[in-house]
Design a protein around this motif. Sequence first.
Motif, short mmCIF file in Angstrom:
data_model
loop_
_atom_site.label_atom_id
_atom_site.label_comp_id
_atom_site.label_asym_id
_atom_site.label_seq_id
_atom_site.Cartn_x
_atom_site.Cartn_y
_atom_site.Cartn_z
N LYS A 14 94.36 -9.50 -47.73
CA LYS A 14 94.94 -10.82 -47.46
C LYS A 14 93.89 -11.91 -47.40
CE LYS A 14 98.33 -13.05 -44.47
NZ LYS A 14 99.08 -12.99 -43.21
N GLY A 15 92.62 -11.53 -47.33
CA GLY A 15 91.55 -12.52 -47.31
C GLY A 15 91.03 -12.87 -45.93
N VAL A 16 91.35 -12.04 -44.93
CA VAL A 16 90.88 -12.31 -43.57
C VAL A 16 89.36 -12.30 -43.52
CG1 VAL A 16 90.75 -11.31 -41.25
CG2 VAL A 16 92.96 -11.50 -42.41
N LYS A 17 88.77 -13.33 -42.94
CA LYS A 17 87.32 -13.44 -42.82
C LYS A 17 86.80 -12.80 -41.54
CE LYS A 17 86.81 -16.25 -46.46
NZ LYS A 17 88.22 -16.57 -46.74
N GLU A 18 87.57 -12.98 -40.46
CA GLU A 18 87.12 -12.49 -39.15
C GLU A 18 88.11 -11.47 -38.61
OE1 GLU A 18 85.96 -14.17 -34.69
OE2 GLU A 18 86.90 -15.50 -36.15
N LEU A 19 87.62 -10.27 -38.40
CA LEU A 19 88.42 -9.19 -37.83
C LEU A 19 88.07 -9.09 -36.35
CD1 LEU A 19 90.40 -6.83 -38.62
CD2 LEU A 19 88.37 -5.37 -38.62
N ILE A 20 89.09 -9.19 -35.49
CA ILE A 20 88.85 -9.18 -34.04
C ILE A 20 89.49 -7.92 -33.47
CG2 ILE A 20 89.13 -10.43 -31.89
CD1 ILE A 20 89.50 -12.98 -33.56
N LEU A 21 88.65 -7.00 -33.01
CA LEU A 21 89.15 -5.77 -32.43
C LEU A 21 89.56 -6.02 -30.99
CD1 LEU A 21 86.72 -2.99 -33.73
CD2 LEU A 21 88.64 -4.11 -34.87
N VAL A 22 90.77 -5.57 -30.63
CA VAL A 22 91.28 -5.79 -29.28
C VAL A 22 91.82 -4.49 -28.70
CG1 VAL A 22 91.82 -8.23 -29.67
CG2 VAL A 22 93.58 -6.50 -30.13
N ASN A 64 84.92 -5.77 -46.27
CA ASN A 64 84.16 -6.99 -46.56
C ASN A 64 84.40 -8.11 -45.55
OD1 ASN A 64 82.88 -6.03 -48.96
ND2 ASN A 64 84.85 -6.25 -50.02
N PHE A 65 84.71 -7.77 -44.30
CA PHE A 65 84.90 -8.81 -43.30
C PHE A 65 83.55 -9.47 -43.00
CE2 PHE A 65 88.15 -5.54 -42.31
CZ PHE A 65 89.28 -6.30 -42.61
N LYS A 66 83.57 -10.79 -42.95
CA LYS A 66 82.33 -11.52 -42.68
C LYS A 66 81.92 -11.39 -41.22
CE LYS A 66 82.13 -13.15 -46.88
NZ LYS A 66 81.11 -12.61 -47.83
N TRP A 67 82.92 -11.45 -40.34
CA TRP A 67 82.65 -11.34 -38.91
C TRP A 67 83.54 -10.25 -38.32
CZ3 TRP A 67 83.27 -17.18 -37.18
CH2 TRP A 67 82.21 -17.95 -37.73
N ILE A 68 82.97 -9.42 -37.48
CA ILE A 68 83.74 -8.46 -36.69
C ILE A 68 83.43 -8.76 -35.22
CG2 ILE A 68 84.14 -6.04 -36.10
CD1 ILE A 68 83.29 -5.32 -38.95
#
Length: 429
Positions: free
Chosen positions: A174-182, A211-215
């Motif tokens: 989907k093109g998500v740049k930042e993946l936030i684990l919760v 390929n997430f830019k930020w995790i």
Amino acid sequence: MRNNKIFLLSLGCDKNTVDAELLLSNFIHNGFEVTKDLTQADLIIVNTCAFIESARVESIEAIFDSINNKKPNAKVIVTGCLSQRYKEELESEIPEIDGFFRLNETNKIMDLFNLTDHVDGDTRNLTTDNFAYLKISDGCNRNCSYCSIPLIRGKHRSRSISEIREEAQELENKGVKELILVAQDLTQYGTDLDEDISLIELLKILSDDFNFKWIRLLYLYPEGITDELLDLIDQKDNILPYFDIPIQHTSNKILKSMNRHISKEEIYKLISKIRSKFNNPIVRTTFIVGYPGETSEDFQELLNDLEQLKLDRFGCFGYSREEDTKAYNLPDQVSSKEIENRVEIFNQKSSELIRESNKKFINKTFPCLIEQIEDNNSYIGRLILDAPDIDFITYVNSNKNLEIGEIVPVKIRESLNFDYIGDFDESAK
């Protein structure tokens, strides 16, 4: 009700947001159209929070707002933590609601509307395409004496690696740049699984195979932050040195009563270790004031430690006396009036300290995710330093046209109370 409009309000934490997005995606998949206008909706869903008293009040107010402002014949249903814990009471007290549903009852909700076409993925309609929350586990085994989460969400349960991989792939596509684990506690991930997996192995997969830019990691219990985890974050450019650590207090007496498995001395040691290992790490936390037995001396100790710890992002909750928790029947309960007074004093102190902390970022350049275009030269973004919704935004000036979702270098020129003003730093490209 197919082809009709749905309005969904999700209250509380980001874990609740994930649950709401999954539910909403099922209705969209079955032909419902999302509306942001409650009065135009044919179906209204209120996804509630019940963590503390103020959250319950907010949820109840939202329920009655929906009842009072819905159009004729529109249905209102209630989901989430309030329904999980107080379903029978709510059904008795608010008969105007068309259904109360506990956690993980998506199938029952769908059955209510005769919708049999279910989907497992979600369409992330409550967040942007730029970032997304990925819940890796639910529930909690920590049993802190003040906390109702284990009573609401149960014991800790990790999701399988295959489920997480599949969802991460959907988000990447989907093109998500930042993946936030919760999770209630990310550091417990995998401890209940048969497969030999931990947060370390999961992070390696998400960092290396996608390929997430930020995790970004939200909610790391301090005793679970190992040297191995810190080394991994240091090694991986896309895993951010952003440490959301629930500390809750600094008085050893209060920490012990809270059933927290860490001491003041260990808190200082951990934060010092983080700061010595990373450039510009962010340490974020929350505290509880007015916990039973907290004397004025304990509260003053906390305020003094705030000055010494020099945290980057922090706030507090006034203690909420939750039924069936260990702290509920503790002696020396602090009065509501005194709790309010301490919250006010804490907030005044925290505002001063955060403003002072922000000064260290002035004239420095950081990656910034552009999230909104104001006009040709003005944008709103979020620095790598800040998580969405809970932290700060940055007003960006640029002579170059920037795109939503683009990550660009921004030099901080000025710090407002809790936000920044910066300029696109073309020299850093």
